[in-house]
Design an enzyme around this catalytic site. Structure first.
Site, short mmCIF file in Angstrom:
data_model
loop_
_atom_site.label_atom_id
_atom_site.label_comp_id
_atom_site.label_asym_id
_atom_site.label_seq_id
_atom_site.Cartn_x
_atom_site.Cartn_y
_atom_site.Cartn_z
N HIS A 104 0.81 -1.21 0.00
CA HIS A 104 0.00 0.00 0.00
C HIS A 104 0.86 1.27 0.00
CE1 HIS A 104 -3.27 2.64 1.89
NE2 HIS A 104 -3.86 2.12 0.84
N LYS B 273 3.23 4.41 -1.25
CA LYS B 273 3.28 5.32 -2.40
C LYS B 273 4.58 6.12 -2.30
CE LYS B 273 -1.35 4.80 -1.48
NZ LYS B 273 -1.94 4.40 -0.20
N ASP C 297 16.38 10.64 -8.98
CA ASP C 297 17.84 10.83 -8.94
C ASP C 297 18.42 10.65 -7.54
OD1 ASP C 297 17.98 11.26 -11.65
OD2 ASP C 297 18.01 13.45 -11.51
N HIS D 101 -9.14 11.52 2.24
CA HIS D 101 -8.32 10.31 2.14
C HIS D 101 -7.00 10.46 2.89
CE1 HIS D 101 -5.94 7.17 -0.15
NE2 HIS D 101 -7.05 6.51 0.09
N LYS E 167 -4.09 10.50 5.75
CA LYS E 167 -3.75 9.65 6.89
C LYS E 167 -2.87 10.48 7.82
CE LYS E 167 -3.71 6.90 2.95
NZ LYS E 167 -5.10 6.61 2.88
N ASP F 271 -0.67 15.91 20.80
CA ASP F 271 -0.36 17.16 21.50
C ASP F 271 0.24 18.17 20.52
OD1 ASP F 271 -1.28 16.01 23.89
OD2 ASP F 271 0.67 15.16 24.35
#
Length: 400
Positions: free
Chosen positions: A143, A145, A150, A318, A320, A325
């Site tokens: 999952h 990404k 370079d 979408h 995450k 704190d």
């Protein structure tokens, strides 16, 4: 009828055995990655069009290699635009490697992979289900990404490649997500994770004499951070650790909220200690039964005075995001659900930089201004169909 019922029970039993022993086998062979504390310069993107404008500009300037790993890579209008650019760079002599999850990108045609290979763009599937433990392997997805250019520029976050991620989806637009661009020494770790996954999938790693080209000398940046890789094994532990460290406030942003027993218990314990908990979830859903599976958890949280649940209403949420704190925040690919806890291969970066935490808090405040606070009445089913959907979602929740 009795025959079919018996066959169905046997099938469920075999699937359970496959999953149970498959997970045991997987945990015995997990490759533990321990990344050091790094210092990088970062830019946060919450808009797909702005993110990919910058990413494609960086790719256009590539001189030696382009590495991309995505869970979803569509062969739609935007996906083809990316492939055309990669094809142009390959013609210039740039080494292009693209790794895509075989389930997440199951609609990406093999003929196109072969066509791109002939043009110098290496595209490979990863995490192909295999025997034994076929059912477990089917759930065990990559999952992550990651994009590395370079060895000097890296990207990590929640956006994939497809029309919906640049706001070209009629129902899900605008797509609200979070992606981070890294320059500085943290790019070494993104490169290492990509090449580890690439070698595992293809058995073709870079030559040792090319190491300096893939890991060039990089200066320290201003922001302290550390990457954590999860392979269905440690994300739950990290979540419980962060929640338990909270003294004042926890902000959790996730498109899916189906916590494990330990993670949910940690939230309840934090609330009992007076820690304020804020959840940001999407108002709309991109998968069936996902919202219904969260209702039983949300009802309990809404009854607690220190917990507020919000639904983001201006597009599909979408991102995450985890903020504890004013001390630490996490951005990456892992959701707050069973798939990320127990199945998916994920990668997150933890930040202890005050400036980064402040920026994430400001983004959260902006999201909250575009959200509606959830009430118990909103989760009350109006008909019997809603009750059945939630019961079915609860049964399937270990796989959602």
């Amino acid at each position: 009828m009795l025959y079919f019922f018996g066959a169905f029970i046997i099938l469920l039993f075999l699937i359970f055995i496959d999953y149970y022993f498959g997970r045991i086998h997987h945990l015995k062979h997990v490759k533990k990655h321990s990344f050091p504390v790094r210092h990088s310069d970062i830019t946060i993107f919450t808009s797909g069009p702005l993110l990919f404008e910058k990413m494609l500009a960086d790719i256009s300037e590539a001189q030696h290699h382009i590495h991309m790993l995505f869970y979803i890579f569509r062969n739609d209008e935007f996906g083809m635009k990316v492939l055309r650019l990669l094809e142009e760079k390959a013609k210039e002599g740039v080494r292009v490697r693209v790794l895509i999850d075989i389930v997440g990108s199951h609609r990406f045609p093999r003929r196109l992979m072969k066509e791109m290979s002939l043009k110098g763009v290496e595209i490979e599937y990863c995490h192909t289900p295999s025997f034994p433990f076929f059912f477990f392997h089917l759930q065990n997805r990559n999952h992550r990404k990651i994009t590395v250019i370079d060895g000097k520029i890296g990207y990590l976050g929640g956006f994939n490649i497809g029309n919906e991620y640049i706001d070209l989806h009629q129902r899900l637009s605008p797509w609200r997500d979070c992606h981070v661009r890294f320059t500085g020494e943290g790019v070494w770790d993104l490169q290492l994770q990509f090449l580890t996954d690439w070698t595992e999938a293809t058995w073709r790693g870079p030559e040792e004499n090319e190491r300096e080209l893939y890991y060039p000398a990089l200066a320290q940046g201003r922001v302290e951070h550390q990457f954590f890789a999860f392979e269905g094994d440690c994300w739950e532990d990290k979540v419980v650790e962060m929640i338990s460290s909270a003294k004042r406030k926890i902000i959790i942003g996730s498109p899916y909220f189906i916590p494990s027993k330990r993670a949910f218990a940690a939230i309840l314990d934090a609330v009992k200690l007076g820690v304020e908990v804020v959840l940001i979830l999407p108002e709309m859903s991109d998968h069936p039964l996902i919202q219904e599976a969260s209702y039983r958890f949300l009802r309990r949280l809404i009854r607690l005075n220190c917990c507020s649940v919000y639904r983001y209403r201006e597009g599909f949420y979408h991102a995450k995001v985890f903020v504890i704190d004013d001390d630490i925040c996490s951005v990456g690919t892992a959701n707050f659900d069973n798939r990320s806890f127990y199945f998916n291969h994920e990668l997150n970066s933890m930040f202890r930089d005050p400036g980064m935490v402040i920026e994430m808090l400001e983004i959260a405040e902006m999201d909250l201004s575009k959200s509606t606070k959830l009430t118990a009445d909103m989760l009350r089913h109006r008909n019997f169909v809603g009750v059945l959907k939630e019961l079915f979602a609860i049964l399937l929740s270990p796989l959602l």
